[in-house]
Scaffold this active site. Structure first.
Site, PDB file in Angstrom:
ATOM      1  N   TYR A 264       6.339   8.129   6.786  1.00 32.90           N
ATOM      2  CA  TYR A 264       5.940   7.069   6.438  1.00 32.90           C
ATOM      3  C   TYR A 264       4.174   7.220   6.624  1.00 32.90           C
ATOM      4  O   TYR A 264       3.399   6.732   5.661  1.00 32.90           O
ATOM      5  CB  TYR A 264       6.390   5.872   7.339  1.00 32.90           C
ATOM      6  CG  TYR A 264       5.846   4.355   7.311  1.00 32.90           C
ATOM      7  CD1 TYR A 264       6.254   3.642   6.068  1.00 32.90           C
ATOM      8  CD2 TYR A 264       4.594   3.881   7.715  1.00 32.90           C
ATOM      9  CE1 TYR A 264       5.751   2.460   5.852  1.00 32.90           C
ATOM     10  CE2 TYR A 264       4.252   2.687   7.742  1.00 32.90           C
ATOM     11  CZ  TYR A 264       4.701   1.615   6.806  1.00 32.90           C
ATOM     12  OH  TYR A 264       4.452   0.606   6.441  1.00 32.90           O
TER      13      TYR A 264
ATOM     14  N   LYS B 181       1.611   6.818   3.506  1.00 32.98           N
ATOM     15  CA  LYS B 181       0.459   5.857   3.680  1.00 32.98           C
ATOM     16  C   LYS B 181      -0.895   6.452   3.623  1.00 32.98           C
ATOM     17  O   LYS B 181      -1.824   5.939   2.998  1.00 32.98           O
ATOM     18  CB  LYS B 181       0.564   4.939   5.144  1.00 32.98           C
ATOM     19  CG  LYS B 181       1.839   4.305   4.963  1.00 32.98           C
ATOM     20  CD  LYS B 181       1.997   3.256   3.733  1.00 32.98           C
ATOM     21  CE  LYS B 181       2.752   1.941   3.825  1.00 32.98           C
ATOM     22  NZ  LYS B 181       2.721   1.032   2.646  1.00 32.98           N
TER      23      LYS B 181
END
Length: 253
Positions: free
Chosen positions: A154, A158
């Site tokens: 993640y 991001k």
């Protein structure tokens, strides 16, 4: 508001949470909004809320990581609502684990939704934006882009979206298209509620614990992110591009 009536926005992952709040806010701003999520039926509640408030919205089911599905969905929005000149790439998933326990599928799933999905949606929508000589692209990053234990997939995705955003700003600026990124901190959503359940905490206690680490001493709400998206998607934000705005209740850079 009247100068935005003709604008059509697509908000991905908008059946709930941050995406739903953004979709409703852009509708309030006067845009026609495509509420796009994996399950079209799940989008209907948000569409109903928008239309009941006097806005215009369309439920669209689409897997943002599927190239053909994305092309069909964006073309459908163009034909039913108008050329999509505002795009908010919000769709996301979590597959948290420490790296030694993370599967390749956990890595690929997160990359496919966040990065491949944002790429495919943007590539499909930008052809309408460049033709119209106007566009607003907002990509949802996260404070996790700076690193967060158990989120190597993640966090990488991001952080990647921030580089993606800056390059879009460079490439598309001459067509009147801006690209910016919002990096939320702790936001009270179904996603963070699921995290609380996974670690065995009541959600209210989980939010209180998070708030102790936030300078403004509260958890964020989806509407906090929607307010930032409203600005980046506005006509007035035409000289703001390639920026990453941390909406996290305190400094994060």
């Amino acid at each position: 508001m009247s100068d935005q009536i003709s604008r059509t926005a697509i908000v991905t992952g908008s059946a709930r949470g941050i995406g739903a709040a953004v979709a409703k806010r852009l509708a309030t701003d006067g845009m026609a909004v495509a509420v796009l999520d994996l399950d079209e039926k799940a989008c209907q509640a948000v569409v109903d809320q928008i239309t009941e408030a006097g806005g215009k919205a369309l439920a669209v089911g689409c897997d943002v990581s599927n190239e053909d599905a994305v092309g069909a969905a964006v073309d459908r929005v163009a034909s039913e609502l108008g050329a999509p000149t505002v795009l908010v790439n919000n769709a996301g998933v979590l597959r948290d684990n420490l790296i030694f326990k993370m599967s390749a599928d956990d890595w690929d799933t997160v990359m496919n939704v966040h990065l491949r999905g944002s790429f495919l949606m943007t590539r499909a929508a930008q052809k309408y934006m460049t033709k119209e000589k106007y566009g607003r692209i907002v990509n949802l990053s996260s404070t996790s882009a700076q690193g967060n234990r158990g989120q190597v997939n993640y966090s990488a995705a991001k952080a990647g979206l921030q580089g993606f955003t800056k390059t879009l700003a460079i490439e598309l600026g001459k067509f009147g298209v801006t690209a910016n990124s919002i990096a939320p901190g702790f936001i009270a959503t179904d996603m963070t509620k699921a995290t609380a359940e996974r670690v065995g905490m009541e959600f209210e206690e989980f939010k209180k614990a998070a708030a102790t680490q936030i300078p403004v001493a509260r958890a964020g709400e989806p509407e906090d992110i929607a307010a930032a998206a409203s600005f980046f998607c506005s006509e007035e934000a035409g000289f703001v591009s390639g920026q990453v705005l941390y909406v996290a209740g305190g400094p994060k850079d």
